[in-house]
Design a protein around this motif. Structure first.
Motif, PDB file in Angstrom:
ATOM      1  N   ILE A 416      59.492  58.598  71.696  1.00 14.84           N
ATOM      2  CA  ILE A 416      58.465  59.616  71.993  1.00 14.84           C
ATOM      3  C   ILE A 416      59.114  60.759  72.790  1.00 14.84           C
ATOM      4  O   ILE A 416      59.885  60.506  73.719  1.00 14.84           O
ATOM      5  CB  ILE A 416      57.271  58.998  72.771  1.00 14.84           C
ATOM      6  N   ALA A 417      58.808  61.965  72.374  1.00 17.92           N
ATOM      7  CA  ALA A 417      59.338  63.199  72.988  1.00 17.92           C
ATOM      8  C   ALA A 417      60.772  63.505  72.569  1.00 17.92           C
ATOM      9  O   ALA A 417      61.433  64.344  73.175  1.00 17.92           O
ATOM     10  CB  ALA A 417      59.240  63.164  74.522  1.00 17.92           C
ATOM     11  N   HIS A 418      61.259  62.864  71.487  1.00 18.38           N
ATOM     12  CA  HIS A 418      62.668  63.093  71.110  1.00 18.38           C
ATOM     13  C   HIS A 418      62.959  64.564  70.830  1.00 18.38           C
ATOM     14  O   HIS A 418      64.029  65.058  71.160  1.00 18.38           O
ATOM     15  CB  HIS A 418      63.084  62.184  69.940  1.00 18.38           C
ATOM     16  N   ARG A 419      61.991  65.271  70.251  1.00 20.27           N
ATOM     17  CA  ARG A 419      62.261  66.687  69.947  1.00 20.27           C
ATOM     18  C   ARG A 419      62.441  67.508  71.223  1.00 20.27           C
ATOM     19  O   ARG A 419      63.247  68.434  71.259  1.00 20.27           O
ATOM     20  CB  ARG A 419      61.133  67.282  69.107  1.00 20.27           C
ATOM     21  N   ALA A 420      61.701  67.144  72.258  1.00 27.34           N
ATOM     22  CA  ALA A 420      61.847  67.864  73.530  1.00 27.34           C
ATOM     23  C   ALA A 420      63.179  67.486  74.182  1.00 27.34           C
ATOM     24  O   ALA A 420      63.887  68.343  74.716  1.00 27.34           O
ATOM     25  CB  ALA A 420      60.693  67.527  74.467  1.00 27.34           C
ATOM     26  N   LEU A 421      63.540  66.199  74.125  1.00 26.40           N
ATOM     27  CA  LEU A 421      64.789  65.749  74.765  1.00 26.40           C
ATOM     28  C   LEU A 421      65.999  66.360  74.059  1.00 26.40           C
ATOM     29  O   LEU A 421      66.989  66.720  74.711  1.00 26.40           O
ATOM     30  CB  LEU A 421      64.870  64.216  74.747  1.00 26.40           C
ATOM     31  N   GLU A 422      65.907  66.499  72.722  1.00 23.06           N
ATOM     32  CA  GLU A 422      67.035  67.076  71.965  1.00 23.06           C
ATOM     33  C   GLU A 422      67.270  68.541  72.334  1.00 23.06           C
ATOM     34  O   GLU A 422      68.363  69.065  72.130  1.00 23.06           O
ATOM     35  CB  GLU A 422      66.749  66.985  70.451  1.00 23.06           C
ATOM     36  N   ARG A 423      66.270  69.194  72.865  1.00 26.33           N
ATOM     37  CA  ARG A 423      66.420  70.600  73.241  1.00 26.33           C
ATOM     38  C   ARG A 423      67.082  70.789  74.601  1.00 26.33           C
ATOM     39  O   ARG A 423      67.396  71.900  74.997  1.00 26.33           O
ATOM     40  CB  ARG A 423      65.053  71.288  73.302  1.00 26.33           C
ATOM     41  N   LEU A 424      67.196  69.675  75.378  1.00 31.89           N
ATOM     42  CA  LEU A 424      67.726  69.808  76.751  1.00 31.89           C
ATOM     43  C   LEU A 424      69.214  70.156  76.739  1.00 31.89           C
ATOM     44  O   LEU A 424      69.935  69.766  75.849  1.00 31.89           O
ATOM     45  CB  LEU A 424      67.499  68.514  77.544  1.00 31.89           C
TER      46      LEU A 424
END
Ligand code: AMP
Ligand code: GLY
Length: 424
Positions: A416-424
């Motif tokens: 969950i939230a992988h797309r946000a984490l990949e942007r970090l």
């Protein structure tokens, strides 16, 4: 004031949790509610959420001042109209306004008429004409049953054959009952999805914090579609400029359009979006809060939800003071083995107290009490929610809570939230 919440899922638990914090809230009732909501509200299991007369009678006999409607079915069934006629304030759109969700063809028609960006489309009741249109357009293409189909009436067809099969299932085999007496065929949109919900009193439109849902059952967005396996907020794909653009061009335009059409919309308007190369486009409007978006959006609300909801009903939303926390929130859904297919019910659940002691909020979605013990009662059982200074810390905390909870057959997504984490 006394408040009645209609519904029994994680969304309604999150709303009840927040409403209960208001100094304006006296007694809270939930029809039917769930064991989690029972911590802040009196649950009323013997009134049906679709029986408007019984809901009005209950509200009158219990001096209810505000009714908050969670799910779409009572809204499209006119519960807000029934309450308003009885002189009881209600948060949510009228039956006619709720058609933005209840009828995909109505919703698309309004979007087209008022220039709201969305996928190109056509509506058919005749299977041969629909098939001819699919042949002409080719694949990928999206086929939708027109009415409410509990989130199951959408087929994203990768091939022409799948699309033709879907047309037949909806129009000839009536796989979705009356919901499928007509079919909406849409251009396939490519991009990242996000949700932006707004409070509105029919004039003023104030966006919430953006969120992203994970609709597929398994990690990596694989497997069948579900009601939502987890969410996070805010969604980094929704930059400040995009939030402003969607608020103006999509949410505000839709609220104005509905007023012009004689269907003034009050309550929560949910825009499901595709962020395409050409900009944000509407996938769908919903006439209610999202589930499980609410479980991450509402904990980030800095303000009095009773005051906001009353202002939506009364037309004074421009006068209420509220804002959104700077951090992030994550919700991981714990599901029953087999979901979204068949699954067992009545399985004992352990570890909720421990998860709460680790700083998570547990919102019940499909639970029941049996012999004084908490057991599973649905496909999506619990939402484990954590807030953090940023998305990374919210994710870490949420998964610590997830580890503390167990029941036989339990499964959840680990990304969950992988797309946000990949942007970090
Ligand atoms: P809906 O019930 O309309 O939200 O559709 C369910 C899901 O199908 C959406 O969340 C999208 O992932 C997908 N979907 C619906 N319409 C389209 C479209 N026109 N293009 C691409 N994907 C779509
Ligand atoms: N989370 C998607 C919905 O509530 O429709």
């Amino acid at each position: 004031m006394n408040i009645l919440i209609i519904g029994s899922g994680g969304r309604e638990h999150a709303l009840a949790w927040k409403l209960a914090q208001s100094p304006k809230a006296d007694k809270l009732y939930a029809v039917p509610g769930n064991p989690g909501m029972a911590e802040v509200a009196t649950c009323v299991p013997d009134v049906s959420i679709t029986d408007n007369d019984a809901l009005v009678a209950f509200s009158k006999s219990h001096d209810v001042d505000l009714v908050v409607v969670g799910p779409e079915v009572p809204l499209t069934g006119g519960v807000v109209d029934a309450m308003t006629e009885a002189g009881i304030k209600a948060f949510g759109p009228t039956k006619l306004a709720a058609e933005v969700e209840g009828s995909k063809s109505f919703s698309k028609h309004v979007m087209e008429k008022y220039g709201i960006p969305t996928a190109a489309y056509a509506v058919f009741t005749d299977a041969d004409k629909a098939r001819a249109y699919v042949e002409e357009q080719g694949a990928p293409i999206v086929i939708k049953a027109d009415g409410l189909a509990a989130g199951k009436g959408v087929i994203v067809a990768e091939t022409k054959e799948q699309a033709l099969e879907a047309v037949d299932a909806i129009l000839k085999d009536e796989a979705f009952g009356v919901a499928g007496s007509s079919v909406v065929i849409e251009e396939f949109m490519e991009g990242e999805e996000a949700s932006l919900l707004a409070f509105t009193d029919g004039e003023t439109v104030r966006p919430m914090i953006s969120a992203q849902d994970h609709k597929r059952a398994y990690d990596g967005d694989k497997g069948p579609n579900t009601g939502g396996m987890g969410t996070y907020a805010p969604a980094p794909v929704m930059t400040k400029d995009l939030v402003d653009e969607v608020t103006e061009r999509i949410l505000r335009t839709m609220v104005k359009a509905l007023k012009a059409e004689g269907r003034t919309y009050k309550g929560c308007l949910y825009a499901g979006l595709m962020i395409t190369k050409e900009g944000p486009k509407v996938v769908e409007f919903n006439a209610r809060f999202g589930d499980p978006e609410t479980q991450v959006v509402i904990p980030l609300l800095r303000g009095d939800l009773v005051e906001i909801m009353l202002a939506c009903a009364e037309g004074t939303l421009d006068k209420v003071d509220f804002s959104w926390e700077k951090g992030a929130a994550v919700c991981v859904v714990l599901a029953s083995g087999g979901y979204p297919g068949a699954y067992k019910k009545g399985v004992p659940i352990d570890g909720i107290k421990k998860a709460e002691s680790l700083g998570t909020l547990i919102f019940h979605a499909g639970t029941a009490e049996k012999d004084g013990k908490l057991v599973t009662a649905g496909g999506r059982v619990l939402g484990v929610v954590a807030k953090g200074m940023d998305i990374r810390s919210a994710v870490d905390r949420a998964y610590k809570g997830v580890e503390a909870i167990s029941f036989e057959g339990e499964f959840h997504r680990k990304d969950i939230a992988h797309r946000a984490l990949e942007r970090l």
